[in-house]
Scaffold this motif. Structure first.
Motif, PDB file in Angstrom:
ATOM      1  N   VAL A 113       6.760  -9.223 -22.218  1.00  0.00           N
ATOM      2  CA  VAL A 113       6.922  -9.185 -20.760  1.00  0.00           C
ATOM      3  C   VAL A 113       6.240  -7.958 -20.136  1.00  0.00           C
ATOM      4  N   GLY A 114       5.481  -7.226 -20.950  1.00  0.00           N
ATOM      5  CA  GLY A 114       4.716  -6.098 -20.408  1.00  0.00           C
ATOM      6  C   GLY A 114       5.544  -4.851 -20.174  1.00  0.00           C
ATOM      7  N   LEU A 115       6.634  -4.693 -20.898  1.00  0.00           N
ATOM      8  CA  LEU A 115       7.478  -3.512 -20.705  1.00  0.00           C
ATOM      9  C   LEU A 115       7.664  -2.714 -21.998  1.00  0.00           C
ATOM     10  N   GLY A 117       7.824   0.167 -24.423  1.00  0.00           N
ATOM     11  CA  GLY A 117       8.137   1.573 -24.204  1.00  0.00           C
ATOM     12  C   GLY A 117       9.242   1.822 -23.193  1.00  0.00           C
ATOM     13  N   PHE A 118       9.852   0.757 -22.669  1.00  0.00           N
ATOM     14  CA  PHE A 118      10.912   0.933 -21.670  1.00  0.00           C
ATOM     15  C   PHE A 118      12.326   0.836 -22.261  1.00  0.00           C
ATOM     16  N   HIS A 119      12.450   0.953 -23.592  1.00  0.00           N
ATOM     17  CA  HIS A 119      13.764   0.781 -24.248  1.00  0.00           C
ATOM     18  C   HIS A 119      14.855   1.650 -23.666  1.00  0.00           C
ATOM     19  N   LEU A 126      14.388   0.853 -12.946  1.00  0.00           N
ATOM     20  CA  LEU A 126      13.391  -0.218 -12.937  1.00  0.00           C
ATOM     21  C   LEU A 126      13.337  -0.906 -11.581  1.00  0.00           C
ATOM     22  N   SER A 127      12.175  -1.471 -11.257  1.00  0.00           N
ATOM     23  CA  SER A 127      12.055  -2.271 -10.036  1.00  0.00           C
ATOM     24  C   SER A 127      12.757  -3.611 -10.252  1.00  0.00           C
ATOM     25  N   GLY A 128      12.927  -4.349  -9.156  1.00  0.00           N
ATOM     26  CA  GLY A 128      13.569  -5.671  -9.242  1.00  0.00           C
ATOM     27  C   GLY A 128      12.823  -6.593 -10.202  1.00  0.00           C
ATOM     28  N   GLY A 129      11.499  -6.555 -10.111  1.00  0.00           N
ATOM     29  CA  GLY A 129      10.676  -7.414 -10.977  1.00  0.00           C
ATOM     30  C   GLY A 129      10.836  -7.041 -12.443  1.00  0.00           C
ATOM     31  N   MET A 130      10.885  -5.741 -12.694  1.00  0.00           N
ATOM     32  CA  MET A 130      11.021  -5.281 -14.086  1.00  0.00           C
ATOM     33  C   MET A 130      12.386  -5.673 -14.652  1.00  0.00           C
ATOM     34  N   LYS A 131      13.424  -5.612 -13.835  1.00  0.00           N
ATOM     35  CA  LYS A 131      14.757  -6.013 -14.311  1.00  0.00           C
ATOM     36  C   LYS A 131      14.768  -7.500 -14.691  1.00  0.00           C
ATOM     37  N   GLN A 132      14.099  -8.310 -13.878  1.00  0.00           N
ATOM     38  CA  GLN A 132      14.041  -9.739 -14.209  1.00  0.00           C
ATOM     39  C   GLN A 132      13.235  -9.967 -15.486  1.00  0.00           C
ATOM     40  N   LYS A 133      12.216  -9.125 -15.681  1.00  0.00           N
ATOM     41  CA  LYS A 133      11.444  -9.241 -16.924  1.00  0.00           C
ATOM     42  C   LYS A 133      12.300  -8.908 -18.140  1.00  0.00           C
ATOM     43  N   VAL A 134      13.174  -7.907 -17.996  1.00  0.00           N
ATOM     44  CA  VAL A 134      14.076  -7.570 -19.112  1.00  0.00           C
ATOM     45  C   VAL A 134      15.012  -8.759 -19.379  1.00  0.00           C
ATOM     46  N   LEU A 156      13.069 -11.270  -5.155  1.00  0.00           N
ATOM     47  CA  LEU A 156      11.951 -10.322  -5.230  1.00  0.00           C
ATOM     48  C   LEU A 156      11.022 -10.494  -4.030  1.00  0.00           C
ATOM     49  N   ASP A 157      10.257  -9.466  -3.736  1.00  0.00           N
ATOM     50  CA  ASP A 157       9.276  -9.616  -2.664  1.00  0.00           C
ATOM     51  C   ASP A 157       8.162 -10.560  -3.128  1.00  0.00           C
ATOM     52  N   GLU A 158       7.424 -11.072  -2.154  1.00  0.00           N
ATOM     53  CA  GLU A 158       6.404 -12.098  -2.383  1.00  0.00           C
ATOM     54  C   GLU A 158       5.382 -11.706  -3.460  1.00  0.00           C
ATOM     55  N   GLN A 159       4.862 -10.482  -3.342  1.00  0.00           N
ATOM     56  CA  GLN A 159       3.845 -10.014  -4.297  1.00  0.00           C
ATOM     57  C   GLN A 159       4.363 -10.020  -5.726  1.00  0.00           C
ATOM     58  N   THR A 160       5.577  -9.500  -5.889  1.00  0.00           N
ATOM     59  CA  THR A 160       6.175  -9.414  -7.222  1.00  0.00           C
ATOM     60  C   THR A 160       6.468 -10.812  -7.758  1.00  0.00           C
ATOM     61  N   ARG A 161       6.932 -11.686  -6.877  1.00  0.00           N
ATOM     62  CA  ARG A 161       7.236 -13.057  -7.294  1.00  0.00           C
ATOM     63  C   ARG A 161       5.972 -13.754  -7.817  1.00  0.00           C
ATOM     64  N   GLN A 163       3.345 -12.356  -9.051  1.00  0.00           N
ATOM     65  CA  GLN A 163       3.003 -11.721 -10.327  1.00  0.00           C
ATOM     66  C   GLN A 163       3.880 -12.268 -11.461  1.00  0.00           C
ATOM     67  N   LEU A 164       5.181 -12.384 -11.205  1.00  0.00           N
ATOM     68  CA  LEU A 164       6.087 -12.874 -12.250  1.00  0.00           C
ATOM     69  C   LEU A 164       5.889 -14.364 -12.539  1.00  0.00           C
ATOM     70  N   ASP A 165       5.553 -15.139 -11.514  1.00  0.00           N
ATOM     71  CA  ASP A 165       5.213 -16.555 -11.749  1.00  0.00           C
ATOM     72  C   ASP A 165       4.044 -16.654 -12.715  1.00  0.00           C
TER      73      ASP A 165
HETATM   74  P1  ADP Z   1       9.100  -4.201  -6.923  1.00  0.00           P
HETATM   75  O1  ADP Z   1       8.385  -4.721  -5.739  1.00  0.00           O
HETATM   76  O2  ADP Z   1      10.148  -5.141  -7.469  1.00  0.00           O
HETATM   77  O3  ADP Z   1       9.599  -2.796  -6.768  1.00  0.00           O
HETATM   78  P2  ADP Z   1       6.819  -3.138  -8.361  1.00  0.00           P
HETATM   79  O4  ADP Z   1       5.905  -3.103  -7.193  1.00  0.00           O
HETATM   80  O5  ADP Z   1       7.377  -1.880  -8.926  1.00  0.00           O
HETATM   81  O6  ADP Z   1       8.014  -4.181  -8.113  1.00  0.00           O
HETATM   82  O7  ADP Z   1       6.083  -3.924  -9.553  1.00  0.00           O
HETATM   83  C1  ADP Z   1       5.240  -5.043  -9.330  1.00  0.00           C
HETATM   84  C2  ADP Z   1       5.063  -5.771 -10.631  1.00  0.00           C
HETATM   85  O8  ADP Z   1       4.620  -4.896 -11.678  1.00  0.00           O
HETATM   86  C3  ADP Z   1       6.329  -6.371 -11.165  1.00  0.00           C
HETATM   87  O9  ADP Z   1       5.985  -7.518 -11.921  1.00  0.00           O
HETATM   88  C4  ADP Z   1       6.876  -5.290 -12.066  1.00  0.00           C
HETATM   89  O10 ADP Z   1       7.761  -5.857 -12.999  1.00  0.00           O
HETATM   90  C5  ADP Z   1       5.604  -4.804 -12.680  1.00  0.00           C
HETATM   91  N1  ADP Z   1       5.653  -3.388 -13.092  1.00  0.00           N
HETATM   92  C6  ADP Z   1       5.866  -2.309 -12.287  1.00  0.00           C
HETATM   93  N2  ADP Z   1       5.781  -1.189 -12.983  1.00  0.00           N
HETATM   94  C7  ADP Z   1       5.510  -1.538 -14.263  1.00  0.00           C
HETATM   95  C8  ADP Z   1       5.286  -0.817 -15.466  1.00  0.00           C
HETATM   96  N3  ADP Z   1       5.335   0.516 -15.495  1.00  0.00           N
HETATM   97  N4  ADP Z   1       5.030  -1.497 -16.586  1.00  0.00           N
HETATM   98  C9  ADP Z   1       4.988  -2.836 -16.567  1.00  0.00           C
HETATM   99  N5  ADP Z   1       5.164  -3.591 -15.466  1.00  0.00           N
HETATM  100  C10 ADP Z   1       5.427  -2.949 -14.336  1.00  0.00           C
END
Ligand code: ADP
Ligand code: ADP
Length: 219
Positions: A113-115, A117-119, A126-134, A156-161, A163-165
């Motif tokens: 899920v691209g995270l 090193g975030f253990h 974490l951002s909302g998008g990152m929490k959903q990725k976890v 999530l906001d449109e941009q993040t949604r 990206q996650l889609d």
């Molecule tokens: P939000 O709008 O929820 O705060 P961000 O703008 O921080 O989200 O992140 C946008 C997208 O990038 C999301 O998919 C988020 O999960 C991802 N993201 C943000 N920071 C990182 C990171 N350091 N490593 C991996 N993914 C990240």
């Protein structure tokens, strides 16, 4: 893989019996990405919650690989809209709670899920998008037969949604998953799915199904 056979569900409420779903039939094949769409109150969450085994149908049967579903089990993973991580636990601890196994699985799925090193991060870091990725990584790590997602990106906001889609679609293709996804967005449904199921309300029914030829379907 999943057969939903003549399912109805009623709730008892102050106004009396509410028929949330009426005679639903749906077949989910392995590798399908099915989106359930329809107005608020048409029974999308009710259907997901019955497949998860959280609630029972009033009528009909749901089978997973031939066996009737009676309760929640590790063969079905659920991703909720939000707030499914314990705030006092790190990403790794949240994942291990579900896993009961190795660091390797945690690393592997966080990487997916691209995270990576975030253990050690806490949910509030974490951002909302990152929490959903976890949440998605945690569900993938359980290796369920089917992943149920109830509006996972709608807070999530449109941009993040968007990206996650994109990332979810990649994961679905790469990891060869079967997914049932609830959304309000027809656009999101068409982008992601092999089949779009449109529901109507009072009572909740399936109005129409569209098979979409992705060309990329993995099986
Ligand atoms: P939000 O709008 O929820 O705060 P961000 O703008 O921080 O989200 O992140 C946008 C997208 O990038 C999301 O998919 C988020 O999960 C991802 N993201 C943000 N920071 C990182 C990171 N350091 N490593 C991996 N993914 C990240
Ligand atoms: P959706 O997910 O499509 O918005 P729901 O499955 O949440 O639809 O709800 C379907 C119908 O069932 C609605 O009329 C809703 O008010 C009703 N309903 C859902 N849960 C309950 C409950 N616990 N008690 C009473 N009625 C409920």
């Amino acid at each position: 893989m999943i057969s939903i056979e003549n399912i109805s569900r009623e709730y008892r409420s102050k106004e009396g019996q509410v028929r949330a779903l009426s005679h639903i039939n749906l077949h989910v094949a392995e590798g399908d990405f099915i989106s359930l769409i329809g107005p608020s109150g048409c029974g999308k969450s009710t259907l997901i919650n019955m497949i998860a085994g959280f609630i029972q149908p009033t009528e009909g049967t749901i089978r997973l690989n031939g066996k009737p579903i009676r309760k929640p089990g590790p063969d079905r993973g659920v991703v909720f809209q939000e707030n499914s991580l314990f705030p006092w636990m790190t990403v790794e601890e949240n994942m291990k709670l579900a896993l009961r196994n190795s660091r390797k699985a945690v690393d592997y799925y966080l990487d997916i899920v691209g995270l990576k090193g975030f253990h050690k991060a806490y949910p509030h870091e974490l951002s909302g998008g990152m929490k959903q990725k976890v949440s998605i990584a945690r569900t993938l790590a359980l290796s369920p037969d089917v992943i149920l997602m109830d509006e996972p990106f709608s807070s999530l906001d449109e941009q993040t949604r968007i990206q996650l889609d994109y990332e979810l679609k990649e994961i679905w293709e790469r990891e060869k998953k079967t997914i049932i996804f609830v959304t309000h967005s027809i656009e999101e449904a068409i982008y992601l799915s092999t089949k779009v199921v449109l529901m109507t309300k009072r009572p909740g029914r399936i109005q129409r199904e569209w098979e979409l030829d992705r060309g990329k379907r993995w099986n």
